[in-house]
Design an enzyme around this catalytic site. Structure first.
Site, mmCIF file in Angstrom:
data_model
loop_
_atom_site.group_PDB
_atom_site.id
_atom_site.type_symbol
_atom_site.label_atom_id
_atom_site.label_comp_id
_atom_site.label_asym_id
_atom_site.label_seq_id
_atom_site.Cartn_x
_atom_site.Cartn_y
_atom_site.Cartn_z
ATOM 1 C CG ASP A 93 40.905 -9.208 24.844
ATOM 2 O OD1 ASP A 93 40.089 -9.939 25.137
ATOM 3 O OD2 ASP A 93 41.105 -8.804 23.765
ATOM 4 C CE1 TYR A 195 26.208 -16.154 25.103
ATOM 5 C CE2 TYR A 195 24.100 -17.652 25.050
ATOM 6 C CZ TYR A 195 24.854 -17.040 25.703
ATOM 7 O OH TYR A 195 24.662 -16.766 27.027
ATOM 8 C CE LYS A 199 27.915 -18.293 27.606
ATOM 9 N NZ LYS A 199 28.809 -17.625 28.675
ATOM 10 C CB VAL A 228 20.194 -11.259 33.127
ATOM 11 C CG1 VAL A 228 20.358 -9.799 33.525
ATOM 12 C CG2 VAL A 228 20.191 -12.323 34.175
#
Length: 301
Positions: A93, A195, A199, A228
């Site tokens: 993890d 998110y 980033k 992707v």
């Protein structure tokens, strides 16, 4: 390519591997003798990256992820790409410092060091506006994306510094650290605060690695892997799925290029796997002179 990227660099966008970054084309042999440590290698971009480094001649791949079955499957993919590449794995993890430390130590014990580290493990929760977001879920995304990348950097950096100081078999130095970022780091989309903030932080972390350890030979990059259709990518709202039009092999090949020595001049910066390499290199002087592809607050008075 986002509008922000276009303002900085007007580059052709590719959605397939070009010869310039092909591990079996222009980059054949570029990973000769190198040891890759990678997280999130059980599927998608991580698995493709392990295979790409093997195809480019890597001596050894040390793969980590939570799924042991996925890591065993990745071994077969690496073997198919290059039967001479050694492979080892550990289920971990990335948010647990001791687990990452143990994996890095095991990699060094088995393969003698770390020449390239790729912090690829990531998370993306449901997109919800802040007022209705789940606090635990929001922070889990941040923990995996940022804390996980920090752990890879923290425990691989001493070995990357050693790698950068010794000659490699192909003449290129080692000491490359790839932090998987996202074009989302440059965007502001409703509901994506966990998110996109994480980033954006990855890009800044990359700059700190360069500031703290660039003089010691470490070359760090924040890499947008393209769009992707991984499990993470497909968890975005459906209206975003049209942008998931890149194969995982594109990011994998770009990671090999980043660690080949050809991109060392751009260390500490955000780079996209979609960008045309020849065009990017042709703009080297402008990028360095204007300090492009970094997180900066610019204002006009």
């Amino acid at each position: 390519m986002s509008s922000i990227e276009k303002q900085a660099l007007d580059l052709t966008a590719h959605h397939a591997v070009t010869n310039a970054i092909d591990p079996q084309g222009a980059l054949a042999g570029s990973a000769t003798g190198k040891v890759l440590f990678i997280t999130g290698a059980s599927q998608g971009i991580g698995r493709a990256t392990a295979a790409a480094f093997a195809a480019a001649g890597a001596k050894s791949i040390y793969a980590t992820a939570r799924s042991e079955q996925g890591l065993q499957e990745a071994r077969e993919v690496v073997k198919e790409a290059n039967p001479n590449t050694d492979y080892a794995y550990m289920s971990i993890d990335v948010t647990d410092a001791m687990q990452v430390s143990a994996a890095v130590d095991d990699c060094v014990a088995k393969f003698g060091g770390v020449d390239v580290a790729d912090a690829n493990a990531g998370a993306l929760g449901p997109w919800k506006k802040l007022a209705v977001s789940d606090p635990d879920g929001w922070w889990t995304t941040f923990e995996v994306n940022v804390r996980g990348a920090y752990h890879v950097a923290r425990y691989c950096l001493p070995h990357l510094i050693e790698s950068a100081a010794k000659p490699q078999e192909d003449g290129a130095q080692g000491g490359h650290l790839i932090l998987v970022s996202s074009v989302g780091a440059q965007l502001l989309v409703d509901g994506a605060s966990d998110y996109q903030t994480s980033k954006h932080t990855i890009n800044r972390l990359c700059e700190f690695v360069h500031s703290d350890h660039g003089a010691e030979g470490v070359k760090c990059f924040a890499m947008h892997p393209g769009g992707v259709a991984t499990e993470i990518g497909k968890s975005m709202p459906e209206y975003m799925h049209a942008h998931l039009n890149d194969p995982p092999e594109l990011a994998a090949a770009f990671a090999v290029w980043l660690s080949s020595g050809q991109a060392d001049w751009a260390a500490g910066r955000y780079l996209s796997a979609n960008w045309d390499i020849k065009e990017l290199v042709s703009m080297k002087a402008r990028i360095l002179e204007d300090d492009l592809l970094v997180n900066r607050l610019r204002a006009r008075w």
